[in-house]
Design a protein around this motif. Structure first.
Motif, short mmCIF file in Angstrom:
data_model
loop_
_atom_site.label_atom_id
_atom_site.label_comp_id
_atom_site.label_asym_id
_atom_site.label_seq_id
_atom_site.Cartn_x
_atom_site.Cartn_y
_atom_site.Cartn_z
N GLN A 1 54.43 39.32 25.91
CA GLN A 1 53.52 38.99 26.99
C GLN A 1 53.90 39.70 28.28
O GLN A 1 53.04 40.09 29.05
N PHE A 2 55.21 39.87 28.54
CA PHE A 2 55.62 40.53 29.78
C PHE A 2 55.26 42.01 29.77
O PHE A 2 54.93 42.57 30.81
N ASP A 3 55.31 42.62 28.61
CA ASP A 3 54.93 44.02 28.51
C ASP A 3 53.48 44.19 28.95
O ASP A 3 53.14 45.09 29.72
N THR A 4 52.62 43.29 28.51
CA THR A 4 51.20 43.34 28.89
C THR A 4 51.03 43.05 30.37
O THR A 4 50.28 43.74 31.06
N LEU A 5 51.72 42.05 30.87
CA LEU A 5 51.58 41.69 32.29
C LEU A 5 51.99 42.81 33.24
O LEU A 5 51.41 42.97 34.31
N PHE A 6 52.99 43.58 32.86
CA PHE A 6 53.48 44.63 33.76
C PHE A 6 52.89 46.01 33.45
O PHE A 6 53.31 47.01 34.02
N THR A 7 51.90 46.06 32.58
CA THR A 7 51.21 47.31 32.29
C THR A 7 50.03 47.45 33.26
O THR A 7 49.28 46.50 33.48
N ASP A 8 49.89 48.62 33.84
CA ASP A 8 48.77 48.92 34.74
C ASP A 8 48.64 47.92 35.90
O ASP A 8 47.52 47.60 36.33
N ASP A 9 49.75 47.40 36.38
CA ASP A 9 49.78 46.47 37.52
C ASP A 9 48.96 45.19 37.30
O ASP A 9 48.50 44.57 38.24
N LEU A 10 48.77 44.79 36.05
CA LEU A 10 47.99 43.59 35.75
C LEU A 10 48.54 42.37 36.46
O LEU A 10 47.79 41.57 37.04
N TYR A 11 49.85 42.20 36.45
CA TYR A 11 50.49 41.03 37.08
C TYR A 11 50.10 40.95 38.56
O TYR A 11 49.77 39.88 39.07
N PHE A 12 50.12 42.06 39.25
CA PHE A 12 49.80 42.08 40.67
C PHE A 12 48.31 41.87 40.91
O PHE A 12 47.91 41.21 41.88
N GLU A 13 47.49 42.41 40.04
CA GLU A 13 46.04 42.24 40.18
C GLU A 13 45.63 40.77 40.00
O GLU A 13 44.83 40.27 40.77
N ILE A 14 46.18 40.11 39.00
CA ILE A 14 45.77 38.72 38.77
C ILE A 14 46.37 37.78 39.80
O ILE A 14 45.87 36.67 39.99
N GLY A 15 47.39 38.20 40.51
CA GLY A 15 48.00 37.37 41.54
C GLY A 15 47.35 37.50 42.91
O GLY A 15 47.54 36.66 43.77
N LYS A 16 46.55 38.54 43.12
CA LYS A 16 45.94 38.79 44.43
C LYS A 16 45.11 37.61 44.92
O LYS A 16 45.16 37.24 46.08
N HIS A 17 44.32 37.05 44.04
CA HIS A 17 43.44 35.93 44.42
C HIS A 17 44.26 34.75 44.93
O HIS A 17 43.96 34.20 45.99
N ALA A 18 45.28 34.37 44.19
CA ALA A 18 46.10 33.21 44.57
C ALA A 18 46.80 33.45 45.90
O ALA A 18 46.84 32.56 46.76
N VAL A 19 47.35 34.63 46.09
CA VAL A 19 48.06 34.94 47.34
C VAL A 19 47.08 35.00 48.50
O VAL A 19 47.35 34.47 49.59
N SER A 20 45.92 35.59 48.29
CA SER A 20 44.91 35.67 49.34
C SER A 20 44.48 34.28 49.82
O SER A 20 44.41 34.01 51.02
#
Length: 96
Positions: A1-20
């Motif tokens: 799962q971590f490999d997928t999350l850190f591919t193509d900045d997915l982890y950062f993209e899905i976190g933008k909404h929550a941080v915003s």
């Protein structure tokens, strides 16, 4: 799962909404006169509440105890997620 999350900045993209929304929540809380325990730039905000407010807030907001601030105040952790909406912030937190 971590490999997928850190591919193509997915982890950062899905976190933008929550941080915003967390930044928006922090801004609103400060404007309403609340004090921050920690100036957080994440999806978590650590807010100092009067103990007398906690019961009222607990009816509409889910929050976590962080620590006692003093005899009359408690630090609570508020967190946003991918599922948090602006209505959650305005209706539940401020009007609750």
């Amino acid at each position: 799962q971590f490999d997928t999350l850190f591919t193509d900045d997915l982890y950062f993209e899905i976190g933008k909404h929550a941080v915003s929304l967390s930044m928006k929540m922090k801004e609103i809380l400060i404007k309403c006169g609340y004090r921050l325990f920690i100036d957080s730039y994440t999806n978590q905000q650590f807010v100092i509440f009067e103990n007398s407010e906690l019961e009222r807030l607990s009816k509409t907001v889910k929050f976590s105890f962080w620590e006692k601030y003093d005899e009359n105040h408690t630090v609570m952790r508020l967190a946003t997620s991918f599922a948090t909406t602006e209505a959650d912030i305005f209706e539940k937190l401020l009007k609750g």
